[in-house]
Design an enzyme around this catalytic site. Structure first.
Site, PDB file in Angstrom:
ATOM      1  N   CYS A  47      83.877 -47.035-104.071  1.00 20.41           N
ATOM      2  CA  CYS A  47      84.077 -45.619-103.737  1.00 20.41           C
ATOM      3  C   CYS A  47      85.290 -45.067-104.553  1.00 20.41           C
ATOM      4  O   CYS A  47      86.005 -45.517-105.330  1.00 20.41           O
ATOM      5  CB  CYS A  47      84.565 -45.720-102.141  1.00 20.41           C
ATOM      6  SG  CYS A  47      85.796 -46.889-101.859  1.00 20.41           S
ATOM      7  N   GLY A  72      80.633 -43.359-106.245  1.00 20.83           N
ATOM      8  CA  GLY A  72      79.988 -43.588-105.242  1.00 20.83           C
ATOM      9  C   GLY A  72      78.864 -42.502-104.739  1.00 20.83           C
ATOM     10  O   GLY A  72      79.351 -41.282-104.565  1.00 20.83           O
ATOM     11  N   ASN A  80      89.633 -47.043-100.790  1.00 21.35           N
ATOM     12  CA  ASN A  80      88.986 -47.755-101.917  1.00 21.35           C
ATOM     13  C   ASN A  80      89.326 -49.186-102.398  1.00 21.35           C
ATOM     14  O   ASN A  80      90.456 -49.433-102.123  1.00 21.35           O
ATOM     15  CB  ASN A  80      89.294 -46.807-103.082  1.00 21.35           C
ATOM     16  CG  ASN A  80      88.795 -47.644-104.395  1.00 21.35           C
ATOM     17  OD1 ASN A  80      89.601 -47.032-105.584  1.00 21.35           O
ATOM     18  ND2 ASN A  80      87.575 -48.253-104.250  1.00 21.35           N
ATOM     19  N   GLY A  81      88.563 -49.991-102.097  1.00 19.90           N
ATOM     20  CA  GLY A  81      88.892 -51.494-102.343  1.00 19.90           C
ATOM     21  C   GLY A  81      88.114 -52.223-101.152  1.00 19.90           C
ATOM     22  O   GLY A  81      87.126 -51.676-100.750  1.00 19.90           O
ATOM     23  N   TYR A 118      84.001 -49.813-117.551  1.00 22.64           N
ATOM     24  CA  TYR A 118      82.738 -49.093-117.214  1.00 22.64           C
ATOM     25  C   TYR A 118      83.180 -48.130-116.014  1.00 22.64           C
ATOM     26  O   TYR A 118      82.532 -47.026-115.615  1.00 22.64           O
ATOM     27  CB  TYR A 118      81.865 -50.058-116.482  1.00 22.64           C
ATOM     28  CG  TYR A 118      80.615 -49.503-115.856  1.00 22.64           C
ATOM     29  CD1 TYR A 118      79.728 -48.869-116.706  1.00 22.64           C
ATOM     30  CD2 TYR A 118      80.432 -49.850-114.392  1.00 22.64           C
ATOM     31  CE1 TYR A 118      78.615 -48.170-115.872  1.00 22.64           C
ATOM     32  CE2 TYR A 118      79.263 -49.003-113.953  1.00 22.64           C
ATOM     33  CZ  TYR A 118      78.606 -48.341-114.524  1.00 22.64           C
ATOM     34  OH  TYR A 118      77.272 -47.797-114.039  1.00 22.64           O
TER      35      TYR A 118
END
Length: 490
Positions: free
Chosen positions: A19, A45, A120-121, A261
């Site tokens: 995300c 996301g 996020n995580g 990436y």
């Protein structure tokens, strides 16, 4: 250019960042700014998006499945989110799975007032914490690991929201970048190892936070700095900024796959241009794994910068041997299983005029399950390539990620099941090679990994996880107990 991998198949043959988060405080049109920032983070996301705002008295929350534009592109939608503070989230699902109830920001009315959180995580002891909370009477509304944080904050006995959040985070292991909204203002924080990214910027008199700097470019904000690992940044409605470091000093271990990436190439990560880092990785790949060939061809779009670096270093011409159609989305109707292969050709087609009769070096960022790589190699051969050599701008992905990346279980990772030569046979390439872990470190400006403590989280390549993995250890212990033969006494 987004980092969505257009060859991604129905089996998810690509690592995906879970995300992205964005927040703004002090902007009159904070929800609109947040929607624009989330649009720049859409590659992180694409399953769901949400925005929560605060007008000084009430919180407003709007969430939906699909892309940002599908949920927040109209004035009517943004009018539902008034106020000069807002935060938002775009997500894929890992922990908790899909469904609207898991879409963030998650909101709760606590004793001290409203509390909205974007995360996020991934919390690697969330199940253990959840079991303990439920045993004490907690009732969960979602299956997201993020809701554990809300319950820990709610049950903390510290007097202020910031102190209760710090108290909660002391019980958490894993990775997190958080944007929290309360009636007192906005709090942004990052886990002590800085595994997941979080940046800080300024838009006029407003303070903004985002997973990537590219979001600041899009909304017209000035990049100030990254939120430091383990830092808590409090921003009040009066513009006052307070920085706290309650977790002591830890050696940072940011995720190296941001360079490979995840981040958009026009972002700055850990002080370096992502685009330049990827070109350097490609150059290092050429140094370590040269091959006699006629053309260097990137796998669009994620392989392009590394392919440019490979071509410049090797002297082999760079060409677009695969052409991508930008008018076929991920939701294109699949008439049936027999159409799966043709769907690849709807999105991409080999540039036969260039490829036919040539020796090709294909450059991609990673190999996960291997099915995508096989399709690409077959496409090149069908177009008349006489040799297809596959070069990968990362080491073999042989371990699952537990820090917020949507990774298949380890048994489905090709590099966990096979050595290089069997992998080459599986994807049907003439040769296959990866950049080394030390080469990857050199390319992103660090000393070789074996010269000391690692500078990054590289567990997906090395299996060296920088934190405890309580839930995994508990699950493995439970499975071992179930499989252990029990001798019954007569």
């Amino acid at each position: 250019m987004m980092n969505f991998h257009p060859f991604e198949d129905a089996n998810g043959d690509k690592l995906r960042e879970e995300c992205g988060v964005f927040g703004a405080i002090g902007a009159a049109d904070s929800a609109a700014v947040t929607a624009l920032g989330l649009h720049a983070l859409q590659h992180r996301g694409q399953e769901a998006a949400g925005i929560c705002s605060y007008d000084g008295e009430h919180f407003f929350n709007r969430r939906g499945l699909g892309h940002v534009a599908e949920n927040f592109s109209t004035q009517e939608a943004l009018a539902e989110l008034p106020g000069n503070m807002a935060s938002g989230h775009v997500r894929y699902s890992t922990t908790g799975g899909a469904g609207l109830r898991n879409v963030q920001p998650l909101y709760a009315d606590l004793a001290a007032g409203g509390f909205a959180i974007s995360h996020n995580g991934n919390i690697s002891n969330s199940q253990a914490l959840r079991d303990e909370l439920v045993s004490k009477g907690a009732i969960f509304q979602s299956t997201s690991d993020t809701e554990v944080i809300i319950h820990l904050v709610a049950t903390s006995r510290y007097p202020t929201t910031a102190d209760r959040l710090i108290d909660a985070l002391r019980m958490i292991e894993g990775a997190y970048s958080l944007i929290v909204m309360t009636p007192e203002g906005m709090i942004a924080c990052r886990d002590p190892l800085g595994i997941r990214p979080l940046q800080m910027g300024k838009l006029g008199d407003a303070i903004v936070f985002a997973s990537e700097t590219v979001a600041f470019d899009v909304v017209g904000a000035e990049f100030i700095r990254q939120v430091q690992p383990g830092e808590i940044v409090k921003v009040g409605f009066d513009g006052k900024i307070e920085s706290l470091h309650p977790f002591g000093n830890h050696k940072a271990r940011p995720c190296i796959f941001e360079h490979v990436y995840f981040s958009r190439p026009d972002s700055i990560f850990d002080g370096r241009s992502v685009y330049e880092a990827r070109k350097a990785i490609g150059a290092q790949l050429a140094i370590e794994n040269p091959v006699d060939a006629d053309l260097v061809v990137p796998v669009p779009d994620s392989g392009v910068p590394a392919a440019i670096g490979y071509a410049q270093q090797s002297g082999v011409p760079f060409e677009l041997g695969i052409i991508r159609s930008h008018y076929v989305g991920r939701t294109f109707i699949q008439p049936g299983d027999g159409a799966r292969h043709s769907s690849v050709k709807r999105k991409h087609n080999a540039n036969r005029f260039l490829v036919e009769g040539k020796r090709i070096v294909l450059i991609d960022d990673s190999i996960v399950r291997g099915t995508t790589s096989l399709k690409i190699v077959e496409m090149m051969r069908d177009a008349g390539a006489i040799e297809v050599h596959f070069r990968v701008a990362s080491p073999p992905t042989a371990h699952s990620c537990f820090y917020g990346v949507d990774t298949p279980e380890r048994s489905k990772l090709l590099a966990a099941r096979m050595d290089i030569e069997p992998m080459r046979e599986f994807i049907k390439a003439d040769s296959l090679a990866f950049v080394s872990i030390d080469g990857l470190y050199r390319a992103v400006g660090e000393a070789p990994r074996n010269n000391g403590c690692p500078q990054f989280c590289d567990a997906c390549f090395t299996g060296d996880y920088p934190t405890s993995l309580t839930d995994l250890e508990n699950r493995e212990a439970h499975e071992a107990q179930l499989s252990f033969p029990v001798n019954k006494v007569a």
